[in-house]
Scaffold this active site. Structure first.
Site, PDB file in Angstrom:
ATOM      1  N   ASN A  10       0.967  -1.127  -0.107  1.00  0.00           N
ATOM      2  CA  ASN A  10       0.041  -0.119  -0.006  1.00  0.00           C
ATOM      3  C   ASN A  10       0.766   1.345  -0.063  1.00  0.00           C
ATOM      4  OD1 ASN A  10      -1.814   2.113   0.403  1.00  0.00           O
ATOM      5  ND2 ASN A  10      -2.436   1.458   2.765  1.00  0.00           N
ATOM      6  N   LYS A  12       0.183   4.116  -0.369  1.00  0.00           N
ATOM      7  CA  LYS A  12      -0.767   5.397   0.189  1.00  0.00           C
ATOM      8  C   LYS A  12      -0.310   6.644  -0.642  1.00  0.00           C
ATOM      9  CE  LYS A  12      -0.204   3.447   4.755  1.00  0.00           C
ATOM     10  NZ  LYS A  12      -0.439   3.483   6.095  1.00  0.00           N
ATOM     11  N   HIS A  95      -9.924   1.391   4.293  1.00  0.00           N
ATOM     12  CA  HIS A  95      -8.549   1.688   5.119  1.00  0.00           C
ATOM     13  C   HIS A  95      -8.787   2.556   6.316  1.00  0.00           C
ATOM     14  CE1 HIS A  95      -4.356   2.833   6.115  1.00  0.00           C
ATOM     15  NE2 HIS A  95      -4.180   1.612   5.723  1.00  0.00           N
ATOM     16  N   GLU A  97      -7.384   4.839   7.288  1.00  0.00           N
ATOM     17  CA  GLU A  97      -7.322   6.282   7.141  1.00  0.00           C
ATOM     18  C   GLU A  97      -8.167   6.974   6.447  1.00  0.00           C
ATOM     19  OE1 GLU A  97      -3.179   5.813   5.282  1.00  0.00           O
ATOM     20  OE2 GLU A  97      -2.575   5.174   7.157  1.00  0.00           O
ATOM     21  N   GLU A 166      -6.037  -4.850  10.414  1.00  0.00           N
ATOM     22  CA  GLU A 166      -4.764  -3.764  10.386  1.00  0.00           C
ATOM     23  C   GLU A 166      -5.299  -3.113  11.862  1.00  0.00           C
ATOM     24  OE1 GLU A 166      -2.712  -2.616   6.623  1.00  0.00           O
ATOM     25  OE2 GLU A 166      -4.669  -1.158   7.056  1.00  0.00           O
ATOM     26  N   GLY A 172       1.792   2.640  10.853  1.00  0.00           N
ATOM     27  CA  GLY A 172       2.860   3.483  10.451  1.00  0.00           C
ATOM     28  C   GLY A 172       3.685   3.903  11.888  1.00  0.00           C
ATOM     29  N   SER A 210       2.859  -2.015  10.363  1.00  0.00           N
ATOM     30  CA  SER A 210       4.082  -2.085  10.712  1.00  0.00           C
ATOM     31  C   SER A 210       4.744  -3.501  10.343  1.00  0.00           C
ATOM     32  CB  SER A 210       4.492  -1.689  12.172  1.00  0.00           C
ATOM     33  OG  SER A 210       4.152  -0.233  12.332  1.00  0.00           O
TER      34      SER A 210
END
Ligand code: PGA
Length: 249
Positions: A10, A12, A95, A97, A166, A172, A210
């Site tokens: 991904n 991003k 996701h 985010e 996730e 991250g 991560s």
């Protein structure tokens, strides 16, 4: 037969024409005979570039989102039909985010998964709890609620999706869920799928948050971890290749 593991990068909102070129060439050169599936989910403006770069390689193309609408007055959105025109086979939906920064609800995520499936795109449906939710003992409730919405809308097609667990606190941050923590949630998700389809074993359950070259092998060794959704480490060819090697082992 054991299913092949799936590693999805991904990217991003990262990349440039030049950097993408170097990254894709390095990754493609590092994977000849593949015993696992590899996907890169790239920003929409780079789909055409990566579609060309991946030709002749085993790397599949993915998007990071898809509109739940077919066409029309939805400024800024990208439809499943458009993605298909660029050879997209996978699309990340829900996701964290996007749930957090773009107000995507469980219902919207479920519709996006349905739209993707209807156009022959495999949705990679993300679920996961925040740190506050984990600390409040709500992990199970949260991930089950998120997956239930997708099962509800997609019915018997549910075995065609990919699910990515996730934990939001691991994305991250360099904090990875322990293999046991991840396996525990993956087993729950598998059970939930098994109640909805007799093909639950077919569904790839990815871990994301991560994942890196050092921890991938142990995570991927867990019974219900069928691959990874890799953010930061997918931008560095040597790291991404090590993760792929761990998945192919
Ligand atoms: P990370 O991101 O690997 O950088 O933690 C994973 C993701 O958000 O998909």
């Amino acid at each position: 037969m054991r299913k092949r593991k799936l590693i999805a990068g991904n990217w991003k909102m990262n990349g440039t024409l030049e950097a993408n070129d170097a990254l894709l060439r390095a990754v493609a050169a590092g994977i000849n005979e593949l015993a696992c599936q590899v996907v890169v989910c790239v920003p929409a403006p780079y789909l055409a570039q990566v579609q060309m770069l991946r030709q002749g390689s085993k790397i599949e193309l993915g998007a990071q989102d898809v509109s739940r609408h077919a066409t029309g007055a939805y400024t800024g959105e990208v439809s499943a039909t458009m993605l298909r025109e660029f050879g997209v086979r996978y699309a990340i939906v829900g996701h964290s985010e996007r749930r957090q920064c773009h107000g995507e609800t469980d219902a919207i995520v479920a519709e996006k998964a349905r739209t993707a499936l209807a156009h022959g795109i495999t949705p990679i449906v993300c679920v996961g709890e925040t740190l506050a939710e984990r600390e409040a003992g709500q992990t199970e409730e949260v991930v089950k609620r998120q997956l239930a919405a997708v099962i509800h809308v997609n019915g018997h097609c549910i075995s065609e999706i990919v699910v990515a667990y996730e934990p939001v606190w691991a994305i991250g941050t360099g904090k990875t869920a322990s293999p046991e923590q991840a396996q525990q949630v993956h087993a729950l998700l598998r059970q939930q799928l098994a109640a909805a389809t007799e093909h639950a074993e077919r569904v790839h359950l990815l871990y994301g948050g991560s994942m890196n070259a050092a921890n991938a092998a142990t995570l991927l060794a867990q019974t219900d971890i069928d691959g990874g959704l890799v953010g930061g480490a997918s931008l560095k060819a040597p790291d991404f290749l090590q993760i792929i090697a761990a998945a192919c082992a």
